[in-house]
Design an enzyme around this catalytic site. Sequence first.
Site, PDB file in Angstrom:
ATOM      1  N   ARG A  33       0.842  -1.193   0.000  1.00  0.00           N
ATOM      2  CA  ARG A  33       0.000   0.000   0.000  1.00  0.00           C
ATOM      3  C   ARG A  33       0.877   1.243   0.000  1.00  0.00           C
ATOM      4  O   ARG A  33       1.036   1.910   1.014  1.00  0.00           O
ATOM      5  CB  ARG A  33      -0.924  -0.017   1.202  1.00  0.00           C
ATOM      6  CG  ARG A  33      -1.998  -1.078   1.189  1.00  0.00           C
ATOM      7  CD  ARG A  33      -2.596  -1.294  -0.193  1.00  0.00           C
ATOM      8  NE  ARG A  33      -3.944  -1.782  -0.176  1.00  0.00           N
ATOM      9  CZ  ARG A  33      -4.315  -2.996   0.197  1.00  0.00           C
ATOM     10  NH1 ARG A  33      -3.429  -3.850   0.629  1.00  0.00           N
ATOM     11  NH2 ARG A  33      -5.574  -3.363   0.141  1.00  0.00           N
TER      12      ARG A  33
ATOM     13  N   GLN B  28      -0.753   2.307  -6.172  1.00  0.00           N
ATOM     14  CA  GLN B  28      -2.206   2.492  -6.046  1.00  0.00           C
ATOM     15  C   GLN B  28      -2.968   1.964  -7.256  1.00  0.00           C
ATOM     16  O   GLN B  28      -4.033   1.366  -7.112  1.00  0.00           O
ATOM     17  CB  GLN B  28      -2.528   3.967  -5.832  1.00  0.00           C
ATOM     18  CG  GLN B  28      -2.220   4.450  -4.424  1.00  0.00           C
ATOM     19  CD  GLN B  28      -2.511   5.931  -4.249  1.00  0.00           C
ATOM     20  OE1 GLN B  28      -2.757   6.652  -5.213  1.00  0.00           O
ATOM     21  NE2 GLN B  28      -2.474   6.390  -3.019  1.00  0.00           N
TER      22      GLN B  28
ATOM     23  N   ASP C 224      -3.664  -1.956  -7.152  1.00  0.00           N
ATOM     24  CA  ASP C 224      -4.296  -2.480  -5.950  1.00  0.00           C
ATOM     25  C   ASP C 224      -5.579  -3.247  -6.293  1.00  0.00           C
ATOM     26  O   ASP C 224      -6.678  -2.689  -6.326  1.00  0.00           O
ATOM     27  CB  ASP C 224      -4.584  -1.321  -4.995  1.00  0.00           C
ATOM     28  CG  ASP C 224      -5.038  -1.783  -3.622  1.00  0.00           C
ATOM     29  OD1 ASP C 224      -5.324  -2.982  -3.465  1.00  0.00           O
ATOM     30  OD2 ASP C 224      -5.089  -0.943  -2.711  1.00  0.00           O
TER      31      ASP C 224
ATOM     32  N   SER D 171      -8.469  -3.278  -3.604  1.00  0.00           N
ATOM     33  CA  SER D 171      -9.316  -2.091  -3.566  1.00  0.00           C
ATOM     34  C   SER D 171     -10.298  -2.070  -4.724  1.00  0.00           C
ATOM     35  O   SER D 171     -11.495  -1.808  -4.541  1.00  0.00           O
ATOM     36  CB  SER D 171      -8.457  -0.825  -3.590  1.00  0.00           C
ATOM     37  OG  SER D 171      -7.723  -0.705  -2.404  1.00  0.00           O
TER      38      SER D 171
ATOM     39  N   TYR E  81      -4.055  -1.018   9.147  1.00  0.00           N
ATOM     40  CA  TYR E  81      -4.905  -2.192   9.183  1.00  0.00           C
ATOM     41  C   TYR E  81      -5.503  -2.390  10.570  1.00  0.00           C
ATOM     42  O   TYR E  81      -4.950  -1.942  11.566  1.00  0.00           O
ATOM     43  CB  TYR E  81      -4.120  -3.435   8.772  1.00  0.00           C
ATOM     44  CG  TYR E  81      -3.614  -3.376   7.366  1.00  0.00           C
ATOM     45  CD1 TYR E  81      -4.453  -3.665   6.300  1.00  0.00           C
ATOM     46  CD2 TYR E  81      -2.306  -2.995   7.091  1.00  0.00           C
ATOM     47  CE1 TYR E  81      -4.007  -3.598   5.002  1.00  0.00           C
ATOM     48  CE2 TYR E  81      -1.846  -2.918   5.792  1.00  0.00           C
ATOM     49  CZ  TYR E  81      -2.704  -3.227   4.747  1.00  0.00           C
ATOM     50  OH  TYR E  81      -2.254  -3.150   3.454  1.00  0.00           O
TER      51      TYR E  81
END
Length: 423
Positions: free
Chosen positions: A122, A127, A130, A133, A230
């Site tokens: 992350r 990004q 990902d 996501s 997290y």
Amino acid sequence: MGQTVFIPRELDANEPRVAASPDTVKRLAGLGFDVIVESGAGTASRIPDDEFGKAGAVIGKAADVAKADVVLKVRRPNEAELKAYRPGTAVIAIMDPHGNDAAVDALARAGATAFSMEFMPRITRAQSMDVLSSQANLAGYQAVIDAAAEYDRALPMMMTAAGTVPAAKAFIMGVGVAGLQAIATARRLGAVVTATDVRPAAKEQVASLGAKFLAVEDEEFRAAETAGGYAKEMSKEYQAKQAALTAEHIAKQDIVITTALIPGRPAPKLVSAAMVASMKPGSVIVDLAVERGGNVEGAVPGQVVTTANGVKIVGHLNVAGRVAASASLLYARNLFAFVETLVDKTTKTLAINRDDDLVKATMLTDGGKVVHPAFIGKPAVMIASAEPGKAAAAEKPSAPKKAAASRKLAAPKSLANKPKGIA
């Protein structure tokens, strides 16, 4: 002739997604690759063969994988598929390695250089890669659509000459990417939404979407987030307090959507049978964690269960795949963004830099060995190559190394690239 990328048709009957789109086929060709797409690979995602062909792909058959330098998949290849792969083939997919040691070992024996996309770090640079996501976002949306389909009343408040229809009450448990999208979707449909999460930062995000936050906000709660953003596993004492608060709240809800996952572990049980029994007839619970053991007692993978008191528990598998046409487009872009980092722009060939942070984080097997620190064990003997004239390589066994901490699998906690949290 350049190196070859192969996109197979997924063999899992529950997997309608595909690992490429016409757009990414064009982009892969622009990197210097020859692209072969197995016939029918995109049919379930509304991408016919001719669209791939117009984008520059050759439409081939499953056996063409023997020509591939790179294989792009949605799901991890099974052992039968791997027999056709050449040793050294780069295989990029959602590998789901936790609890699947035999499958990881099979990848190593096949000599695959396998990358597990759910291990993508992350960081800002990654990004666009990902997959957790992109797929969780759609799963959160679809969870609300599935709930609305099972709920036999209107979701928004309606004021009519004949009277007022009250708004449905929706409760979202777990405010990661899926949870945030579920909140946003339920709000768009007019429901009154509350949400809960063990991470303090989730409170502000929930409020920003117009929902109310529910949690026991004690000292443990305020420290319940890792440095990476997290969720931590909470103590039994906290879980008991949160369960009491949740039980009272759930009894008043029409729709409950659970999304909580703990990296590398079975999903935590959030909704007990007693909580389900307290809900009104016609209420709906959607368990997005059902494939990891489920958050809801009584949830059955792949089924919609109606309890004795008339509550429906929805346990659909592969929820992102239920909107495969959208999910495939996003997933394909995730894969392309990663492949692009593996290519030497001058020679237009695959040049995997094993010192690259993205490679180190995602490489699962390489050279006949399991190399990811969370899964390291004895090297495996490679499966014989399908390519004529190539002998199978063998590795001498070595002592297993102590596994490092598992890579966090929960999806990020924001729709707008904020810090990350539960899927």
